[in-house]
Design a protein around this motif. Structure first.
Motif, short mmCIF file in Angstrom:
data_model
loop_
_atom_site.label_atom_id
_atom_site.label_comp_id
_atom_site.label_asym_id
_atom_site.label_seq_id
_atom_site.Cartn_x
_atom_site.Cartn_y
_atom_site.Cartn_z
N LYS A 1 24.23 22.26 10.87
CA LYS A 1 23.93 20.86 11.18
C LYS A 1 23.87 20.66 12.69
O LYS A 1 23.00 19.94 13.20
CB LYS A 1 24.99 19.96 10.55
CG LYS A 1 24.56 18.51 10.40
CD LYS A 1 25.45 17.76 9.43
CE LYS A 1 25.02 17.99 8.00
NZ LYS A 1 25.72 17.13 7.03
N ASN B 1 20.65 21.71 14.22
CA ASN B 1 19.49 20.83 13.99
C ASN B 1 19.59 19.49 14.73
O ASN B 1 18.74 18.62 14.56
CB ASN B 1 19.33 20.57 12.49
CG ASN B 1 18.85 21.82 11.76
OD1 ASN B 1 17.93 22.49 12.21
ND2 ASN B 1 19.48 22.14 10.64
N ALA B 2 20.64 19.31 15.52
CA ALA B 2 20.86 18.01 16.17
C ALA B 2 19.96 17.78 17.38
O ALA B 2 19.77 16.64 17.80
CB ALA B 2 22.33 17.88 16.59
N GLY B 3 19.43 18.86 17.97
CA GLY B 3 18.55 18.70 19.13
C GLY B 3 19.19 19.07 20.46
O GLY B 3 18.66 18.75 21.53
N GLU C 1 28.08 11.49 21.68
CA GLU C 1 27.43 10.31 21.11
C GLU C 1 27.37 9.17 22.11
O GLU C 1 26.34 8.49 22.23
CB GLU C 1 28.18 9.82 19.86
CG GLU C 1 28.43 10.87 18.80
CD GLU C 1 29.83 11.44 18.89
OE1 GLU C 1 30.62 11.26 17.95
OE2 GLU C 1 30.13 12.07 19.95
N LYS D 1 19.89 6.60 25.76
CA LYS D 1 18.76 6.23 24.89
C LYS D 1 18.04 4.99 25.41
O LYS D 1 16.85 4.77 25.12
CB LYS D 1 19.26 5.94 23.47
CG LYS D 1 19.53 7.18 22.62
CD LYS D 1 18.30 7.60 21.86
CE LYS D 1 18.60 8.79 20.94
NZ LYS D 1 17.37 9.36 20.37
N ASN E 1 16.44 13.86 23.54
CA ASN E 1 15.80 13.99 22.23
C ASN E 1 16.83 14.52 21.23
O ASN E 1 16.78 15.69 20.80
CB ASN E 1 14.60 14.94 22.33
CG ASN E 1 13.75 14.88 21.08
OD1 ASN E 1 13.88 13.96 20.27
ND2 ASN E 1 12.89 15.86 20.91
N ILE E 2 17.80 13.67 20.88
CA ILE E 2 18.92 14.07 20.03
C ILE E 2 18.96 13.17 18.79
O ILE E 2 18.72 11.97 18.88
CB ILE E 2 20.26 13.92 20.80
CG1 ILE E 2 20.30 14.85 22.02
CG2 ILE E 2 21.45 14.18 19.90
CD1 ILE E 2 20.77 16.24 21.75
N ASN E 3 19.28 13.76 17.65
CA ASN E 3 19.38 13.02 16.39
C ASN E 3 20.76 12.36 16.32
O ASN E 3 21.76 13.01 16.03
CB ASN E 3 19.18 14.00 15.22
CG ASN E 3 19.13 13.29 13.88
OD1 ASN E 3 19.85 12.33 13.64
ND2 ASN E 3 18.28 13.79 13.00
N GLY F 1 21.97 10.24 14.19
CA GLY F 1 22.54 10.27 12.84
C GLY F 1 23.28 11.56 12.57
O GLY F 1 24.40 11.54 12.02
N LEU F 2 22.69 12.67 12.98
CA LEU F 2 23.36 13.97 12.79
C LEU F 2 24.62 14.06 13.64
O LEU F 2 25.63 14.63 13.21
CB LEU F 2 22.41 15.13 13.14
CG LEU F 2 21.53 15.67 12.02
CD1 LEU F 2 20.73 16.86 12.51
CD2 LEU F 2 22.36 16.08 10.80
#
Length: 465
Positions: A34, A37-39, A243, A250, A257-259, A261-262
């Protein structure tokens, strides 16, 4: 402008700073895909104190941890921290050991090696840089950031230019104590971006309470990458929270470019793990305190813990403030070394000795004597002559690169430990930590003799990085 990139530090510096490097491989693997895949630009997963802690406390093979992580991470660069000629230990190793260790680190899965020298003596980086480049990995040279009358903007600019000339693929400003103030960060980043042709990264700690502000000003000045830790292993003596920084950035033109939600899912995974360490007493509440005096005394969070521990064992906790005031004096006497491993421990111990003995430099550790003799490298400023004479008398001070005095050692150690090792990785573990690695190998051959889960109950280690 380019988007800011994020290096996630929870799997190395985050847990090293907050829970004395006690995350196990089994704590990491369920969430690693996970995280992949977060970026993130990269994840710092190895080096620093992780190697020592795996062998010494967790009954784990650090090489196997790296291989397990690598086999699951497909999108994100894996990063490690290396102390130049000291590798992951606390002394200088010969060139053959440095070259072999770096080659094996890269073969086992490392993409980026952040390499630094505690004194910013670039001679101590030469062998590492060549070996990293030869093995085809990304070489990031790190400036050990500190402040003093010799650590000026021009000093850092010339150092960064020398690192780029040496072969660095990127430069990191490594603020291990959390003393780089926001305004100074803006000026330093601006100046370095003007002269460098390679990316610039910033690493700080939240110890003094200013880390997030420092990052924000650095981003405004054009820094390319920042180091953050997912929130359960952030803040305090760790890095600012991933976060929080991502959500802040942001709203700007350089949004990572980070997710998000993840990131929330990753944080939720680590929260109960952090609570477990809190209940076990491994997460010391003190490491979460804000300590603005860090900016005054230039003492990293882990070093504060070490000083307090030494004073406790001597029943002299009431001398804590006196020792803190002595640290800058010792540092000036010794030519303003940055307070990073191993110099932070050495300077701190000398300050404790000076205070407890009632006479400055009456008691001097062997490591300080070797430092004054030049065996760790060149001090940033000349060492006080009077202090030098008090510590080493008329002993010779070397001026060559310290590793030039060391002959090859791999074959000697290979023969010494041949009955217990099965690979070059084992031999390198033994060279770095002979007693600890030997016990690990013996337990591996006779698993019933070792503790079933490798957990030690009392002993804690705080290593400043």
């Amino acid at each position: 402008m380019n988007r800011v990139k994020i290096t996630e530090t929870a799997l190395r510096d985050g847990h090293q700073s907050l829970i004395a490097t006690r995350l196990r491989t089994k704590d990491i693997l369920p969430i690693i895909e996970k995280m992949d895949n977060a970026g993130y630009y990269s994840m710092e997963v190895w080096g620093g104190a992780t190697f020592d802690a795996c062998l010494r406390f967790l009954n784990e093979d650090p090489w196997e941890r790296l291989r397990e992580i690598r086999s699951r991470v497909k999108n994100t660069k894996l990063q490690m921290l290396l102390r130049g000629q000291n590798l992951l230990g606390y002394k200088h190793y010969p060139d053959d050991v440095v070259e072999a260790f770096i080659q094996k680190s890269i073969e086992n899965g490392i993409d980026i090696i952040r390499v630094f020298d505690a004194l910013n003596d670039i001679r101590n980086l030469e062998t590492s840089v060549k070996a990293i480049k030869k093995a085809g990995a990304h070489c990031q040279c790190a400036i050990s950031y500190t402040t003093s009358k010799v650590h000026t903007l021009d000093y850092f600019v010339e150092l960064a230019k020398a690192m780029e000339k040496l072969g660095a693929d990127s430069i990191c400003i490594k603020d291990m104590a959390g003393i780089l103030t926001p305004i100074s960060a803006y000026g330093l980043v601006k100046k370095l971006k003007d002269v460098l042709n390679i990316p610039l990264e910033l690493h700080t700690h939240s110890t003094s309470g200013i880390g997030s502000m420092t990052y924000l000003k650095a981003v405004e000045a054009g820094v390319d990458i920042i180091d953050t830790a997912i929130s359960p292993f952030a803040e305090g003596t760790s890095q600012p929270a991933t976060e929080s920084m991502v959500l802040t950035l942001k709203e700007g033109e350089r949004a990572p470019n980070i997710n998000v939600g993840l990131l929330g899912e990753i944080a939720d995974y680590f929260k109960p793990i952090k609570e477990k360490f809190r209940k076990e007493g491994i997460l010391n509440p003190k490491v979460m305190d804000v300590e603005p005096k860090t900016i005054i005394y230039k003492v990293p969070g882990g070093m504060l813990s070490n000083l307090l521990s030494q004073l406790k064992s001597a029943n002299a906790e009431y001398k804590y403030e006196e020792v803190l005031r002595e640290v800058p004096r010792v540092r000036e006497d010794l030519g303003f070394p940055p307070l990073v491993t191993p110099l932070s421990q050495m300077v701190g111990t000398q300050a404790v000795f000076n205070v407890l003995s009632g006479e400055r430099y009456k008691m001097v550790p062997k490591e300080i004597k070797e430092y004054v003799k030049g065996l760790y490298g060149r001090s940033p400023a000349p060492i006080n002559e009077e202090i030098k004479n008090k510590i080493i008398g008329n002993d010779e001070v070397i001026t060559v690169r310290p590793a030039d005095l060391l002959g090859p050692e791999i074959e000697k150690y290979k023969e010494e430990i041949k009955d217990l090792t099965t690979s070059m990785e084992d031999i390198l573990s033994y060279i770095l930590f002979p007693q600890v690695a030997k016990k690990f190998f013996e337990d591996r051959l006779n698993p019933k003799l070792s503790d079933s889960n490798g957990e030690e109950k009392v002993h804690y280690i705080y290593v400043t990085m």
